[in-house]
Design a protein around this motif. Structure first.
Motif, PDB file in Angstrom:
ATOM      1  N   ARG A 138      27.247   6.404 -62.250  1.00  0.00           N
ATOM      2  CA  ARG A 138      27.118   6.104 -60.819  1.00  0.00           C
ATOM      3  C   ARG A 138      27.745   7.233 -59.997  1.00  0.00           C
ATOM      4  O   ARG A 138      27.214   7.622 -58.957  1.00  0.00           O
ATOM      5  CB  ARG A 138      27.820   4.782 -60.509  1.00  0.00           C
ATOM      6  CG  ARG A 138      27.522   4.230 -59.117  1.00  0.00           C
ATOM      7  CD  ARG A 138      26.210   3.494 -59.094  1.00  0.00           C
ATOM      8  NE  ARG A 138      25.959   2.943 -57.776  1.00  0.00           N
ATOM      9  CZ  ARG A 138      25.182   3.519 -56.858  1.00  0.00           C
ATOM     10  NH1 ARG A 138      24.620   4.679 -57.109  1.00  0.00           N
ATOM     11  NH2 ARG A 138      24.969   2.952 -55.693  1.00  0.00           N
ATOM     12  N   ALA A 139      28.873   7.740 -60.487  1.00  0.00           N
ATOM     13  CA  ALA A 139      29.543   8.837 -59.785  1.00  0.00           C
ATOM     14  C   ALA A 139      28.623  10.054 -59.685  1.00  0.00           C
ATOM     15  O   ALA A 139      28.513  10.685 -58.625  1.00  0.00           O
ATOM     16  CB  ALA A 139      30.836   9.212 -60.507  1.00  0.00           C
ATOM     17  N   ILE A 140      27.947  10.363 -60.775  1.00  0.00           N
ATOM     18  CA  ILE A 140      27.055  11.524 -60.793  1.00  0.00           C
ATOM     19  C   ILE A 140      25.905  11.353 -59.810  1.00  0.00           C
ATOM     20  O   ILE A 140      25.442  12.321 -59.199  1.00  0.00           O
ATOM     21  CB  ILE A 140      26.546  11.773 -62.226  1.00  0.00           C
ATOM     22  CG1 ILE A 140      27.697  12.309 -63.088  1.00  0.00           C
ATOM     23  CG2 ILE A 140      25.374  12.746 -62.251  1.00  0.00           C
ATOM     24  CD1 ILE A 140      27.398  12.351 -64.562  1.00  0.00           C
ATOM     25  N   ASP A 141      25.454  10.087 -59.634  1.00  0.00           N
ATOM     26  CA  ASP A 141      24.393   9.821 -58.662  1.00  0.00           C
ATOM     27  C   ASP A 141      24.786  10.294 -57.259  1.00  0.00           C
ATOM     28  O   ASP A 141      23.918  10.647 -56.454  1.00  0.00           O
ATOM     29  CB  ASP A 141      24.075   8.320 -58.613  1.00  0.00           C
ATOM     30  CG  ASP A 141      23.350   7.842 -59.858  1.00  0.00           C
ATOM     31  OD1 ASP A 141      22.765   8.683 -60.558  1.00  0.00           O
ATOM     32  OD2 ASP A 141      23.374   6.626 -60.127  1.00  0.00           O
ATOM     33  N   PHE A 142      26.089  10.287 -56.968  1.00  0.00           N
ATOM     34  CA  PHE A 142      26.570  10.747 -55.664  1.00  0.00           C
ATOM     35  C   PHE A 142      26.975  12.220 -55.695  1.00  0.00           C
ATOM     36  O   PHE A 142      26.752  12.952 -54.729  1.00  0.00           O
ATOM     37  CB  PHE A 142      27.740   9.882 -55.187  1.00  0.00           C
ATOM     38  CG  PHE A 142      27.335   8.489 -54.811  1.00  0.00           C
ATOM     39  CD1 PHE A 142      26.665   8.244 -53.624  1.00  0.00           C
ATOM     40  CD2 PHE A 142      27.597   7.408 -55.650  1.00  0.00           C
ATOM     41  CE1 PHE A 142      26.267   6.963 -53.268  1.00  0.00           C
ATOM     42  CE2 PHE A 142      27.205   6.127 -55.307  1.00  0.00           C
ATOM     43  CZ  PHE A 142      26.544   5.905 -54.112  1.00  0.00           C
ATOM     44  N   PHE A 143      27.591  12.648 -56.796  1.00  0.00           N
ATOM     45  CA  PHE A 143      28.012  14.046 -56.885  1.00  0.00           C
ATOM     46  C   PHE A 143      26.818  15.008 -56.791  1.00  0.00           C
ATOM     47  O   PHE A 143      26.882  16.019 -56.100  1.00  0.00           O
ATOM     48  CB  PHE A 143      28.746  14.309 -58.189  1.00  0.00           C
ATOM     49  CG  PHE A 143      30.169  13.822 -58.222  1.00  0.00           C
ATOM     50  CD1 PHE A 143      30.989  13.934 -57.114  1.00  0.00           C
ATOM     51  CD2 PHE A 143      30.701  13.253 -59.376  1.00  0.00           C
ATOM     52  CE1 PHE A 143      32.304  13.501 -57.143  1.00  0.00           C
ATOM     53  CE2 PHE A 143      32.014  12.824 -59.417  1.00  0.00           C
ATOM     54  CZ  PHE A 143      32.811  12.946 -58.297  1.00  0.00           C
ATOM     55  N   LYS A 144      25.762  14.666 -57.515  1.00  0.00           N
ATOM     56  CA  LYS A 144      24.642  15.598 -57.624  1.00  0.00           C
ATOM     57  C   LYS A 144      24.029  15.941 -56.259  1.00  0.00           C
ATOM     58  O   LYS A 144      23.890  17.125 -55.930  1.00  0.00           O
ATOM     59  CB  LYS A 144      23.583  15.037 -58.573  1.00  0.00           C
ATOM     60  CG  LYS A 144      22.628  16.091 -59.098  1.00  0.00           C
ATOM     61  CD  LYS A 144      21.832  15.566 -60.273  1.00  0.00           C
ATOM     62  CE  LYS A 144      20.973  16.666 -60.877  1.00  0.00           C
ATOM     63  NZ  LYS A 144      20.211  16.190 -62.042  1.00  0.00           N
ATOM     64  N   PRO A 145      23.666  14.943 -55.433  1.00  0.00           N
ATOM     65  CA  PRO A 145      23.108  15.312 -54.116  1.00  0.00           C
ATOM     66  C   PRO A 145      24.124  15.958 -53.187  1.00  0.00           C
ATOM     67  O   PRO A 145      23.751  16.712 -52.291  1.00  0.00           O
ATOM     68  CB  PRO A 145      22.615  13.968 -53.550  1.00  0.00           C
ATOM     69  CG  PRO A 145      23.363  12.925 -54.287  1.00  0.00           C
ATOM     70  CD  PRO A 145      23.601  13.492 -55.655  1.00  0.00           C
ATOM     71  N   SER A 146      25.424  15.690 -53.409  1.00  0.00           N
ATOM     72  CA  SER A 146      26.435  16.287 -52.532  1.00  0.00           C
ATOM     73  C   SER A 146      26.465  17.800 -52.674  1.00  0.00           C
ATOM     74  O   SER A 146      26.835  18.518 -51.743  1.00  0.00           O
ATOM     75  CB  SER A 146      27.821  15.707 -52.832  1.00  0.00           C
ATOM     76  OG  SER A 146      28.388  16.262 -54.000  1.00  0.00           O
TER      77      SER A 146
END
Length: 468
Positions: A145-153
């Motif tokens: 779930r964290a990566i789902d946010f990190f990647k677009p950031s």
């Protein structure tokens, strides 16, 4: 991360309308527009003051006081319709709740601030809010779930320079998707090069080395670590230099060139001690322990692991402590000191469960299973290794899953349950081939062939005995 105000409200004088001209003709005074504008301006200044005071309280770890001030600022920003101020206040509240370990509250506020930034089209702030949502999910071990946010950031130009890369790297490393890691690191490397950030360029080269190492592409790993090492030395980035040397040691260790690996680990250790990097020192000591264990110099390995353990405890790195305890236990197992092995592995298991470290828990269960198998407590060994197998599957660590299947096969073989053992070996071999790890494939194949041969010989012997 404290935010500076990026926008100010611009009060624009509107032209007088026809209706207002009529009112003026009848002698009606219209000071209302000016008064309202002044009131909005004063209210915004008050909200700004509350926001800044909240930051001061937060910096002094007065989180409750900061919350109250930011909540007051939020009310005012909403009243005057200042959306950026509203988004920033929501973000600040999220930071405060995150600091209080109230993760659900933090997520709620970050999501509200993210929605506003998207509504007003402010992508710079959107990147920041996405990143912080990733941080919260990473802190509760929800790494995917964290990566789902990190990647677009990271898709927003310039964003990478504001973020703590270790948080993002931890999340990627924790989901054990090596191909995904490579895509992420290559994307981030390109951004670092574009903005001329040599230090981060070195970091991502090192992490590409780690990803290729885990794919058993050791020559590639060595190449990336050498590039990283050259940059770190060029810019005087000593911590990065130590990390690159450690990465080179890991690659050479996987190639069974242990003396070469030890040389790199010792260089890394010397730098970590020189710059006072206690965590780096502990990591290098652990790596030296691994190398000496591979050389079957177990007493030397234990000495390094114990030094590593002491430092991890000193700096309160509980995950590192878990790894060190498990390594000591596994090494005692190699020395046939099974009771000692079990004691350390149980300590490791308890600590891993306390901190919610699923990977640490799985490896501790796996090690305990091996120790009990060596004590001929096969049923208990099977139970423990099956628990580790379930966790490895849950977290997606397919290499560890392969090893667990292989070890389960060995235990079944010890119980003379050859069909069950052969089935497990076949699963292990198929998985090793699927993930493309030649070392694991060779190991699984060798054990499988040995077991098939053993089973055939015993079956033949049994038939010959029965014939008599």
């Amino acid at each position: 991360m404290m935010l500076k105000k990026a926008l100010q409200i611009l009060l624009i004088a509107l032209p007088v309308t026809f209706a207002e001209l009529c009112l003026l003709d009848f002698g009606v005074r219209l000071p209302r527009v000016e008064v309202v504008a002044q009131t909005v301006d004063e209210r915004k200044l008050e909200a700004d003051r509350l926001s800044e005071e909240g930051k001061k309280q937060f910096s002094n770890s007065q989180f409750e006081e900061a919350l109250q001030l930011w909540q007051q600022a939020l009310v005012i920003y909403r009243e005057i319709g200042y959306r950026q101020g509203e988004a920033n206040s929501l973000f600040n509240l999220g930071i405060a709740y995150r600091s209080l370990a109230e993760h659900e509250q933090a997520i709620d506020f970050f999501e509200q601030s993210l929605a506003i930034s998207r509504e007003i089209g402010d992508h710079r702030w959107e990147a920041l809010y996405l990143y912080n949502l990733g941080i919260v999910y990473s802190s509760v071990a929800e790494y995917e779930r964290a990566i789902d946010f990190f990647k677009p950031s990271l898709e927003y130009e310039g964003a990478i320079g504001s973020f703590k890369l270790s948080e993002i790297v931890t999340a990627y490393d924790s989901v054990v998707e090596y191909e995904g890691d490579i895509d992420f690191y290559e994307q981030s490397l390109a951004i670092a090069r574009k903005i001329g950030d040599r230090q981060r360029e070195a970091c991502f080269l090192t992490n590409l080395g780690v990803a290729y190492r885990d794919l058993a592409e050791y020559e590639q790993a060595i190449d990336f670590n050498r590039q990283s090492l050259a940059i770190s030395r060029e810019i005087g980035y000593r911590q990065g230099e130590a990390g690159s040397l450690n990465g080179l040691g890991d690659a050479y260790s996987n190639l069974a060139e242990y003396e070469q690996a030890i040389d790199f680990y010792e260089q890394s250790l010397a730098i970590s001690r020189e710059i006072g990097d206690r965590r780096g020192e502990a990591m290098s000591l652990g790596s030296l322990g691994d190398a000496y264990s591979n050389l079957a110099e177990y007493e030397q390995a234990i000495d390094f692991y114990e030094q590593s353990l002491a430092i991890f405890r000193e700096i309160n790195n509980r995950q590192g402590e878990t790894v060190s305890l498990n390594n000591i236990g596994s090494t005692y197992n190699s020395l046939a000191e099974y009771e000692l092995a079990i004691d350390f592995n149980k300590q490791s298991l308890t600590l891993a469960r306390q901190i919610g470290d699923l990977r640490g828990e799985a490896f501790s269960l796996f090690s305990l299973g091996n120790a009990y198998s060596n004590l001929a407590e096969y049923e208990l060994a099977i139970d423990l290794i099956q628990q580790s197998l379930a966790i490895f599957r849950e977290i997606g660590d397919r290499r560890a899953e392969t090893c667990s299947l292989c070890d389960l096969g060995t235990v079944y073989s010890s119980l003379v349950e050859y069909e069950g053992a052969i089935d497990l070996y076949k699963q292990s071999l198929a998985l090793a081939r699927e993930i493309g790890d030649p070392d694991l494939e060779a190991l699984s194949l060798a054990i499988s062939l040995k077991q098939n041969l053993t089973s055939t010989i015993l079956s033949k012997s049994t038939r010959q005995y029965a014939a008599k």
